[in-house]
Design a protein around this motif. Structure first.
Motif, short mmCIF file in Angstrom:
data_model
loop_
_atom_site.label_atom_id
_atom_site.label_comp_id
_atom_site.label_asym_id
_atom_site.label_seq_id
_atom_site.Cartn_x
_atom_site.Cartn_y
_atom_site.Cartn_z
N PHE A 54 0.67 -1.35 0.00
CA PHE A 54 0.05 0.20 0.03
C PHE A 54 0.78 1.22 0.09
N ARG A 55 2.09 1.13 0.78
CA ARG A 55 2.77 2.51 0.77
C ARG A 55 3.42 2.40 -0.72
N ALA A 56 3.74 1.37 -1.30
CA ALA A 56 4.15 1.54 -2.60
C ALA A 56 3.12 2.14 -3.74
N VAL A 57 2.11 1.89 -3.50
CA VAL A 57 1.01 2.37 -4.25
C VAL A 57 0.91 3.95 -4.09
N VAL A 58 0.89 4.14 -2.92
CA VAL A 58 0.76 5.67 -2.53
C VAL A 58 1.98 6.49 -3.21
N MET A 59 3.21 5.99 -2.60
CA MET A 59 4.33 6.52 -3.27
C MET A 59 4.22 6.74 -4.75
N LEU A 60 4.09 5.56 -5.61
CA LEU A 60 3.61 6.01 -6.96
C LEU A 60 2.80 6.94 -7.15
N GLN A 61 1.66 6.94 -6.64
CA GLN A 61 0.72 8.14 -6.89
C GLN A 61 1.27 9.35 -6.72
N ASN A 62 1.73 9.39 -5.50
CA ASN A 62 2.46 10.84 -5.28
C ASN A 62 3.59 11.16 -6.02
N ALA A 63 4.46 10.33 -6.63
CA ALA A 63 5.21 10.48 -7.79
C ALA A 63 4.75 11.11 -8.97
N GLY A 64 3.73 10.22 -9.26
CA GLY A 64 2.94 10.81 -10.58
C GLY A 64 2.41 12.35 -10.53
N ILE A 65 1.84 12.45 -9.46
CA ILE A 65 1.36 13.76 -9.12
C ILE A 65 2.29 14.71 -9.05
N ALA A 66 3.35 14.39 -8.45
CA ALA A 66 4.38 15.64 -8.60
C ALA A 66 4.88 15.80 -10.15
N HIS A 67 4.78 15.07 -10.96
CA HIS A 67 5.28 15.05 -12.32
C HIS A 67 4.27 15.38 -13.41
N THR A 68 2.94 16.00 -12.84
CA THR A 68 1.71 16.35 -13.55
C THR A 68 1.31 17.78 -13.20
N SER A 69 0.27 18.15 -14.08
CA SER A 69 -0.25 19.49 -13.65
C SER A 69 -1.47 19.15 -13.02
N VAL A 70 -2.16 20.33 -12.36
CA VAL A 70 -3.44 20.03 -11.44
C VAL A 70 -4.61 19.83 -12.57
N SER A 71 -4.43 20.43 -13.88
CA SER A 71 -5.49 20.17 -14.63
C SER A 71 -5.34 18.73 -15.37
N HIS A 72 -4.13 18.39 -15.74
CA HIS A 72 -4.06 16.87 -16.21
C HIS A 72 -4.77 15.86 -15.15
N THR A 73 -4.23 16.17 -13.97
CA THR A 73 -4.74 15.43 -12.71
C THR A 73 -6.32 15.36 -12.57
N ALA A 74 -6.93 16.48 -12.82
CA ALA A 74 -8.46 16.82 -12.79
C ALA A 74 -8.85 15.87 -13.89
N LEU A 75 -8.36 15.44 -14.96
CA LEU A 75 -8.79 14.79 -16.07
C LEU A 75 -8.54 13.18 -15.88
N ILE A 76 -7.46 12.99 -15.31
CA ILE A 76 -7.03 11.48 -15.33
C ILE A 76 -7.74 10.72 -14.00
N VAL A 77 -7.86 11.67 -13.05
CA VAL A 77 -8.46 10.77 -11.86
C VAL A 77 -9.85 10.45 -12.25
N PRO A 78 -10.69 11.21 -12.53
CA PRO A 78 -12.04 10.95 -12.85
C PRO A 78 -12.37 9.68 -14.05
N ALA A 79 -11.26 9.55 -14.81
CA ALA A 79 -11.25 8.73 -15.93
C ALA A 79 -10.86 7.33 -15.62
N GLU A 80 -10.46 7.26 -14.39
CA GLU A 80 -9.86 5.79 -13.84
C GLU A 80 -11.18 4.69 -13.69
N PRO A 81 -12.00 4.93 -13.44
CA PRO A 81 -13.26 4.06 -13.12
C PRO A 81 -13.76 3.58 -14.76
N VAL A 82 -13.69 4.64 -15.46
CA VAL A 82 -14.06 4.20 -16.72
C VAL A 82 -13.06 3.33 -17.56
#
Length: 95
Positions: A54-82
């Motif tokens: 679980f820590r690895a998943v959260v670290m990967l998520q945080n690393a991904g968030i650190a390398h993207t913009s807020v607007s990209h994140t706003a599009l990526i996160v809601p698209a995950e269930p789809v």
């Protein structure tokens, strides 16, 4: 909210330290609410697996968030269930 708040916190914290801080804050609160079932659910294998995976998943998520913009994140996160639904349907495990 997790992704947006993580993006703000990554301005002054490393992704791995942010994951550690989140667990340090959440663990006592969760332990209070789950105190009746905590001993039964806590085995060495479950504890180690949870800590590592679980820590690895959260670290990967945080690393991904650190390398993207807020607007990209706003599009990526809601698209995950789809994306998950499409992948499951593509491999034939849909209901």
């Amino acid at each position: 909210m997790t992704v947006a708040l993580s993006k703000l916190a990554l301005g002054w914290l490393d992704p791995s330290w942010l994951a550690a801080l989140r667990f340090l804050l959440a663990a006592p609160l969760l332990a209070i609410f789950a105190r009746r079932h905590l001993r039964a659910a806590s085995t060495p294998l479950i504890d180690v697996t949870g800590i590592i995976c679980f820590r690895a998943v959260v670290m990967l998520q945080n690393a991904g968030i650190a390398h993207t913009s807020v607007s990209h994140t706003a599009l990526i996160v809601p698209a995950e269930p789809v994306v998950v639904a499409v992948l499951i349907a593509a491999i034939g495990h849909h209901r």
